[in-house]
Design a protein around this motif. Structure first.
Motif, PDB file in Angstrom:
ATOM      1  N   SER A 266      -5.626  -6.346  11.307  1.00  0.00           N
ATOM      2  CA  SER A 266      -5.772  -5.114  10.523  1.00  0.00           C
ATOM      3  C   SER A 266      -4.470  -4.344  10.604  1.00  0.00           C
ATOM      4  CB  SER A 266      -6.950  -4.283  11.052  1.00  0.00           C
ATOM      5  OG  SER A 266      -6.798  -4.037  12.423  1.00  0.00           O
ATOM      6  N   CYS A 267      -4.161  -3.627   9.543  1.00  0.00           N
ATOM      7  CA  CYS A 267      -2.881  -2.927   9.519  1.00  0.00           C
ATOM      8  C   CYS A 267      -2.967  -1.627  10.310  1.00  0.00           C
ATOM      9  CB  CYS A 267      -2.443  -2.671   8.076  1.00  0.00           C
ATOM     10  SG  CYS A 267      -3.242  -1.262   7.305  1.00  0.00           S
ATOM     11  N   PRO A 268      -1.822  -1.079  10.714  1.00  0.00           N
ATOM     12  CA  PRO A 268      -1.854   0.151  11.530  1.00  0.00           C
ATOM     13  C   PRO A 268      -2.172   1.399  10.707  1.00  0.00           C
ATOM     14  CG  PRO A 268       0.406  -0.500  11.115  1.00  0.00           C
ATOM     15  CD  PRO A 268      -0.442  -1.584  10.536  1.00  0.00           C
ATOM     16  N   THR A 269      -2.269   1.244   9.385  1.00  0.00           N
ATOM     17  CA  THR A 269      -2.437   2.324   8.388  1.00  0.00           C
ATOM     18  C   THR A 269      -1.162   3.169   8.288  1.00  0.00           C
ATOM     19  OG1 THR A 269      -3.431   4.056   9.766  1.00  0.00           O
ATOM     20  CG2 THR A 269      -4.946   2.426   8.802  1.00  0.00           C
ATOM     21  N   CYS A 270      -1.012   3.801   7.134  1.00  0.00           N
ATOM     22  CA  CYS A 270       0.154   4.664   6.906  1.00  0.00           C
ATOM     23  C   CYS A 270      -0.184   5.641   5.788  1.00  0.00           C
ATOM     24  CB  CYS A 270       1.382   3.817   6.548  1.00  0.00           C
ATOM     25  SG  CYS A 270       1.277   3.091   4.896  1.00  0.00           S
ATOM     26  N   GLY A 271       0.818   6.281   5.253  1.00  0.00           N
ATOM     27  CA  GLY A 271       0.592   7.287   4.213  1.00  0.00           C
ATOM     28  C   GLY A 271       0.005   6.713   2.934  1.00  0.00           C
ATOM     29  N   ARG A 272       0.018   5.396   2.788  1.00  0.00           N
ATOM     30  CA  ARG A 272      -0.574   4.802   1.582  1.00  0.00           C
ATOM     31  C   ARG A 272      -2.084   4.588   1.711  1.00  0.00           C
ATOM     32  NH1 ARG A 272       3.910   1.569   2.203  1.00  0.00           N
ATOM     33  NH2 ARG A 272       5.558   1.970   0.684  1.00  0.00           N
ATOM     34  N   THR A 273      -2.586   4.667   2.946  1.00  0.00           N
ATOM     35  CA  THR A 273      -4.002   4.354   3.188  1.00  0.00           C
ATOM     36  C   THR A 273      -4.915   5.422   2.588  1.00  0.00           C
ATOM     37  OG1 THR A 273      -3.143   3.676   5.346  1.00  0.00           O
ATOM     38  CG2 THR A 273      -5.521   3.504   5.022  1.00  0.00           C
ATOM     39  N   GLN A 274      -5.930   4.983   1.872  1.00  0.00           N
ATOM     40  CA  GLN A 274      -6.831   5.959   1.245  1.00  0.00           C
ATOM     41  C   GLN A 274      -8.292   5.752   1.627  1.00  0.00           C
ATOM     42  OE1 GLN A 274      -5.158   5.081  -2.737  1.00  0.00           O
ATOM     43  NE2 GLN A 274      -5.015   7.308  -2.927  1.00  0.00           N
ATOM     44  N   VAL A 305      -8.269  -6.891   7.468  1.00  0.00           N
ATOM     45  CA  VAL A 305      -8.718  -5.596   6.956  1.00  0.00           C
ATOM     46  C   VAL A 305      -7.449  -4.761   6.790  1.00  0.00           C
ATOM     47  CG1 VAL A 305     -10.273  -3.636   7.291  1.00  0.00           C
ATOM     48  CG2 VAL A 305     -10.847  -5.847   8.308  1.00  0.00           C
ATOM     49  N   MET A 306      -6.998  -4.618   5.534  1.00  0.00           N
ATOM     50  CA  MET A 306      -5.703  -4.006   5.265  1.00  0.00           C
ATOM     51  C   MET A 306      -5.887  -2.687   4.525  1.00  0.00           C
ATOM     52  SD  MET A 306      -3.848  -6.336   6.665  1.00  0.00           S
ATOM     53  CE  MET A 306      -2.153  -6.174   6.144  1.00  0.00           C
ATOM     54  N   GLY A 307      -4.905  -1.809   4.695  1.00  0.00           N
ATOM     55  CA  GLY A 307      -5.070  -0.447   4.210  1.00  0.00           C
ATOM     56  C   GLY A 307      -4.806  -0.227   2.738  1.00  0.00           C
ATOM     57  N   CYS A 308      -4.017  -1.108   2.095  1.00  0.00           N
ATOM     58  CA  CYS A 308      -3.690  -0.825   0.704  1.00  0.00           C
ATOM     59  C   CYS A 308      -3.438  -2.112  -0.073  1.00  0.00           C
ATOM     60  CB  CYS A 308      -2.468   0.089   0.623  1.00  0.00           C
ATOM     61  SG  CYS A 308      -0.930  -0.778   0.993  1.00  0.00           S
ATOM     62  N   ILE A 309      -3.475  -1.957  -1.384  1.00  0.00           N
ATOM     63  CA  ILE A 309      -3.273  -3.150  -2.216  1.00  0.00           C
ATOM     64  C   ILE A 309      -1.784  -3.432  -2.458  1.00  0.00           C
ATOM     65  CG2 ILE A 309      -5.500  -3.049  -3.378  1.00  0.00           C
ATOM     66  CD1 ILE A 309      -4.035  -1.686  -5.713  1.00  0.00           C
ATOM     67  N   VAL A 310      -0.937  -2.453  -2.091  1.00  0.00           N
ATOM     68  CA  VAL A 310       0.501  -2.654  -2.305  1.00  0.00           C
ATOM     69  C   VAL A 310       1.005  -3.792  -1.407  1.00  0.00           C
ATOM     70  CG1 VAL A 310       2.777  -1.564  -2.203  1.00  0.00           C
ATOM     71  CG2 VAL A 310       0.778  -0.228  -2.899  1.00  0.00           C
ATOM     72  N   ASN A 311       0.668  -3.681  -0.109  1.00  0.00           N
ATOM     73  CA  ASN A 311       1.158  -4.679   0.845  1.00  0.00           C
ATOM     74  C   ASN A 311       0.058  -5.559   1.417  1.00  0.00           C
ATOM     75  OD1 ASN A 311       3.679  -3.677   0.536  1.00  0.00           O
ATOM     76  ND2 ASN A 311       3.701  -2.520   2.449  1.00  0.00           N
ATOM     77  N   GLY A 312      -1.184  -5.075   1.393  1.00  0.00           N
ATOM     78  CA  GLY A 312      -2.284  -5.739   2.104  1.00  0.00           C
ATOM     79  C   GLY A 312      -2.413  -7.227   1.863  1.00  0.00           C
ATOM     80  N   PRO A 313      -2.752  -7.653   0.634  1.00  0.00           N
ATOM     81  CA  PRO A 313      -3.011  -9.084   0.421  1.00  0.00           C
ATOM     82  C   PRO A 313      -1.783  -9.936   0.750  1.00  0.00           C
ATOM     83  CG  PRO A 313      -3.755  -7.773  -1.457  1.00  0.00           C
ATOM     84  CD  PRO A 313      -2.969  -6.861  -0.576  1.00  0.00           C
ATOM     85  N   GLY A 314      -0.596  -9.395   0.445  1.00  0.00           N
ATOM     86  CA  GLY A 314       0.618 -10.170   0.692  1.00  0.00           C
ATOM     87  C   GLY A 314       0.873 -10.353   2.176  1.00  0.00           C
ATOM     88  N   GLU A 315       0.785  -9.240   2.922  1.00  0.00           N
ATOM     89  CA  GLU A 315       1.069  -9.316   4.355  1.00  0.00           C
ATOM     90  C   GLU A 315       0.023 -10.143   5.098  1.00  0.00           C
ATOM     91  OE1 GLU A 315       1.852  -5.515   6.103  1.00  0.00           O
ATOM     92  OE2 GLU A 315       3.528  -5.123   4.747  1.00  0.00           O
ATOM     93  N   ALA A 316      -1.177 -10.205   4.535  1.00  0.00           N
ATOM     94  CA  ALA A 316      -2.257 -10.958   5.203  1.00  0.00           C
ATOM     95  C   ALA A 316      -2.557 -12.249   4.458  1.00  0.00           C
ATOM     96  CB  ALA A 316      -3.498 -10.070   5.297  1.00  0.00           C
TER      97      ALA A 316
HETATM   98  S1  SF4 Z   1      -1.007  -2.511   4.549  1.00  0.00           S
HETATM   99 FE1  SF4 Z   1      -0.609  -0.753   3.237  1.00  0.00          FE
HETATM  100  S2  SF4 Z   1      -1.719   0.922   4.223  1.00  0.00           S
HETATM  101 FE2  SF4 Z   1      -1.547  -0.690   5.755  1.00  0.00          FE
HETATM  102  S3  SF4 Z   1       0.308  -0.146   6.886  1.00  0.00           S
HETATM  103 FE3  SF4 Z   1       0.907  -1.614   5.308  1.00  0.00          FE
HETATM  104  S4  SF4 Z   1       1.566  -0.325   3.618  1.00  0.00           S
HETATM  105 FE4  SF4 Z   1       0.381   1.004   4.978  1.00  0.00          FE
END
Ligand code: SF4
Length: 358
Positions: A266-274, A305-316
């Motif tokens: 799971s991602c650490p969450t950031c300002g993009r997380t909604q 379990v990722m926080g956003c669609i910008v990076n989530g699917p790609g990073e995981a």
């Molecule tokens: S996956 Fe999205 S919300 Fe989670 S840390 Fe990365 S950029 Fe932020």
């Protein structure tokens, strides 16, 4: 890797060459059989393989038979001071007795316990805790006393107690050498492993809160397990005992010593997380780790379990499946490929359905 002798606790063969088994301890009043059984069944559902209960009095000792009949895992009786409690625990059908022969006192009493265990082929754990060794109490105010000395005294105490059992030709025992200090615990366990082939139950004691205890335990247990030391493990945390079981498996999984449940990233969450990602991960873990079937079916799977669609699917993208959060919903993806939108309220069901999918 250090070879140890083998012993049997319930259905498990313990010692070198065998799986490191996960143990916990109830924090219910043992004489409250209803509460104790309830807690042990919950611990079994989250994977606890051996459970220990405190036996502070005869009422608790006489409750053991009722508890044993209602559970499915070996039960260990934790006995201090009164050898008669150990004898009653054996009579009640306990699978292992944890004693500190030093505080049972009179050698004849210890011998009686050992003979009772030998008659029923029940193993004993000699549990040495640094805090209860008389010789060490005088050094409590001297934090600079070398850790090597602490370890030597702890091992000396364990060997002295082990000698009582050996004199009766009783070999069916383990030793634990615990302290609240990472280095002392590591040094003591390694020293015993150097000197003997006695299997060890490993863990810190009074390790602290969830965070502090987990960090300290991970460091200490990692070093011991990598050295091949540890037949059973218990992670001491001031927490729900179920979290002690989770922690033990996470350590064993990280060292690739046990397979147990999924790898949840799971991602650490950031300002993009909604969306509440921390809450979703907690909910998912609680769901999986309270259900033996889900644990089994999800073993070996990687879930994201990722926080956003910008990076989530790609990073995981190397996860088998996962979710990338939006506002009150998420994008479901499998092997990096985005599938469909799932409302937040349906995430956990989606995960469990996917885990159960053939
Ligand atoms: S996956 Fe999205 S919300 Fe989670 S840390 Fe990365 S950029 Fe932020």
């Amino acid at each position: 890797m250090k070879q140890t002798r083998q012993i049997k606790v319930g259905p498990y063969i313990l010692g070198s060459g065998n799986l490191v088994r996960v143990q916990s301890m109830c924090n219910t009043k043992t004489a409250d059989t209803e509460a104790t059984i309830k807690q042990i069944l919950a611990l079994e559902n989250c994977g606890c393989e051996i459970n220990r209960v405190a036996v502070p009095d005869m009422e608790a000792a006489k409750s053991l038979g009722t508890i044993i009949k209602a559970i499915h895992t070996p039960l260990v009786a934790d006995i201090h001071f009164d050898y008669k409690l150990a004898l009653e625990a054996v009579k009640q059908g306990i699978s292992k007795v944890r004693i500190n022969p030093g505080n049972i006192g009179d050698k004849a009493k210890v011998q009686e316990v050992v003979r009772a265990c030998a008659d029923k082929n029940i193993p004993i754990r000699i549990g040495v805790n640094a805090g209860s060794i008389k010789e060490l109490k005088k050094f409590a105010g001297r934090p600079n006393w070398p850790n090597e000395k602490w370890a030597e005294v702890m091992v000396g105490e364990a060997l002295e107690q082990a000698e009582v059992l050996e004199q009766l030709n009783f070999k069916n025992y383990l030793v634990s050498l615990k302290s609240d200090n990472v280095q002392r615990t590591i040094l003591a366990a390694k020293l015993l492993a150097e000197k003997t082939d006695i299997p060890q139950h490993i863990g810190l004691t009074e390790a602290g809160s969830f965070m502090a205890g987990l960090v300290k335990s991970s460091i200490a247990m990692s070093e011991l397990l990598r050295a091949g030391i540890g037949a059973t493990i218990r992670i001491s945390l001031t927490e729900d005992p179920k979290m002690q079981v989770r922690a033990a498996y996470e350590i064993l999984k990280a060292l690739k010593l046990r397979e147990f449940g999924p790898e949840i990233i799971s991602c650490p969450t950031c300002g993009r997380t909604q969306v509440d990602i921390a809450g979703a991960v907690k909910e998912l873990e609680e769901k999986i780790y309270s259900d033996k079937e889900l644990i089994k079916l999800s073993t070996g799977k990687k879930i994201a379990v990722m926080g956003c669609i910008v990076n989530g699917p790609g990073e995981a993208r190397d996860a088998d499946f996962g979710i990338a959060g939006g506002i009150n919903e998420g994008l479901w993806f499998e092997k990096g490929e985005v599938k469909n939108k799932i409302p937040r309220a349906d995430w956990i069901k989606k995960f469990t359905d996917k885990i159960k999918e053939k």
